[in-house]
Design an enzyme around this catalytic site. Sequence first.
Site, PDB file in Angstrom:
ATOM      1  N   CYS A 207      -0.661   3.849  11.294  1.00 47.24           N
ATOM      2  CA  CYS A 207      -0.731   5.062  11.975  1.00 47.24           C
ATOM      3  C   CYS A 207      -1.817   5.049  13.044  1.00 47.24           C
ATOM      4  O   CYS A 207      -2.481   6.243  13.078  1.00 47.24           O
ATOM      5  CB  CYS A 207      -0.511   6.283  11.213  1.00 47.24           C
ATOM      6  SG  CYS A 207      -1.710   6.431   9.689  1.00 47.24           S
TER       7      CYS A 207
ATOM      8  N   CYS B 184       0.829  -1.166  -0.138  1.00 45.27           N
ATOM      9  CA  CYS B 184      -0.115  -0.108  -0.091  1.00 45.27           C
ATOM     10  C   CYS B 184       0.784   1.147  -0.061  1.00 45.27           C
ATOM     11  O   CYS B 184       1.086   1.810   1.059  1.00 45.27           O
ATOM     12  CB  CYS B 184      -0.978   0.119   1.180  1.00 45.27           C
ATOM     13  SG  CYS B 184      -1.894  -1.727   1.537  1.00 45.27           S
TER      14      CYS B 184
END
Length: 701
Positions: A317, A180
């Site tokens: 994240c 990704c």
Amino acid sequence: MGRKNRNRQRAQQDRDGRPEGKRNRDDAGWGAGYSEIIKENKLFEHYYTELKIVPEGEFEEFMEAMREPLPATIRITGYKSHAKEILHTLKEKYFKEVQDLEVDGQKIEAPQPLSWYPDELAWHTNLSRKILRKSPLLEKFHQFLVSETESGNISRQEAVSMIPPLLLKIEPQHKILDMCAAPGSKTAQLIEMLHSDMDVPFPEGFVIANDVDNKRCYLLVHQAKRLNSPCIMVVNHDASSIPRLHLEQDGKKDVLFYDRILCDVPCSGDGTMRKNIDVWKKWTTSNSLHLHGLQTRIAVRGVEQLAVGGRMVYSTCSLNPIEDEAVIAALLEKSEGALELADASADLPGLKYMPGITSWKVMTKEGQWFSDWSEVPTSRHTQIRPTMFPPTDPEKLANMKLERCMRILPHHQNTGGFFVAVLVKKAPMPWNRRYPKSIEVCPLMDGMCYCSFSSVTVLHIDMKCSVCYSPPPPKKMKLFGFKEDPFVFLTEDDPIFPPIQAFYNLSPDFPKLNVLTRTHEGKKRHLYMVSKELRNVLLNNSERMKVINTGVKVWSRNTDGEQFGCAFRLAQEVGHMLFSLSPEMGSIVLRYLPDPQDLDAPQCPIDLCGWRGKTSIRAFVPRNERLHYLRMVGVEVFRDKQGKRKDGSTETQEGSTKDAAGLSQEADLLEQEGEETEQTGSESNTNDTEPVSSSCDGPTS
């Protein structure tokens, strides 16, 4: 949508190149704004207080850090020969100029190196994007950052985003998949590490960078093109079902297994609240519940394609264990011992982190808690899944060693929030190893094909049994987004190459079969080159994958060269690879060699492609690199608010420098040269008569 909202959305898109609300996980925190958003979310505080991911007594400090703007961070491109010069310029000039300044009542602190990043190649400061852009006192520093970023010598990247590539421990021979990848800051790190040996222009390894979003793939292309690597390929697929590729080895096709995989999955992003402050008002636990399944599918697909002995780094994240430890635990359980968590505690000395947790609960957006799957009512089974909970077997949980996961909290080193785990593959995944990949004849039991028994029918589908199973015809791959120009390799007897080989005095073993064009018909405007291994990938998987971009430009057509026997000039992207040639006329390479005795001069070699005419020599310098090279030879050029160019030392009325008049004139000459813009290597969008290449829009601060 009202006019005001439409204008606000357009302004947001103009500002950072993406629609409002689309968060960029890799970009450094160079900006604030959004002052109208209140940085409060009671559900967020309640959730993380209950989960106890923050050490006791530190929660208020954690929340205060989350409300502060994220410090600006930069990373110097490590493999480029100019890295030491850039670092020297930053430390001796710009950092000294900005420290102790006071802007809008804020004292600018001296920039500091990230203690855990090797060789002082990453730095952070308390400068925000707003201050950098608006303050006249920082104008030169801002333009330095912009120009060096565009030329690929600096990347502006959030500190925690730099961690996953470092933990992969990349070597030049590794085959790497970035699942990704957009917008590409981590991908750029992977490429840099692949090229750690500057004496090897074509490493054996390569990076395949994938993203599901077709438009974001072009952001990825821009990041990669700054590094001029022949070992990067950008592809466009859903990471959870990215196709398995093949390589030809010794006349046989083998499955491609990757030595290293970066699995930086889409996430809720609550670790990015310091820079994406719209998360404050949008955060809810349902974000994590919706993403858990996708994250697990992507991670499973990753480990399936990982070579035995290889490493995969899983990162988000997000601070939420539903997206973090729960996914890792599900992977480990599915693997039945084929995977193990690596201990990365000693890999980045100086990095402060919290170990992974082994106990957590699941909460709905209404605030209802569940400690175990057995407590979840049937009506919630589509939203909450068993893999979201920690294993109930204490021995199984202990063997997973989830404490080896790493959670970075913002208040420990003034960063964003982040989660990372390193997985090592010890054996094939169980569903890949129980049975052989294919058999010619199915074993018989009492004269009957045992595939007829229902208990094994499903397991035989992948075995392509010639007795009882005929595979369906392959489906044509569905392609979305823009249609790319083809990738066409030169043939052994291609008539275009002998004049090039003769003019540039290339050795007979030059890998001309690795040279490609982007057109089947008509004149070839540009010639690109890929590594031998990527050529293998392209040739054996053209029907299996959608390639957005690959190859580094080597030659561009220049009709003026025909009078000298070659219609192609060298492109600046590969001047450092073919610097030894010196023909009497036409395309040449200009090389500067450092003088160790002259410490005021650049202490690294400089290669520029150029053109030798009958009466003059000129350099072909891409626009985005002109200021860099002038800076290297001691001329500081920047533009004022009106767009007029100024030199860094005392100016004459004409705006040129008294003690560098010749170099200022050279700057004028360089800026008068035409420039060529190119999108994703497409032949149809290029101009073969212009002398300057590799220019496209990049991130600005």
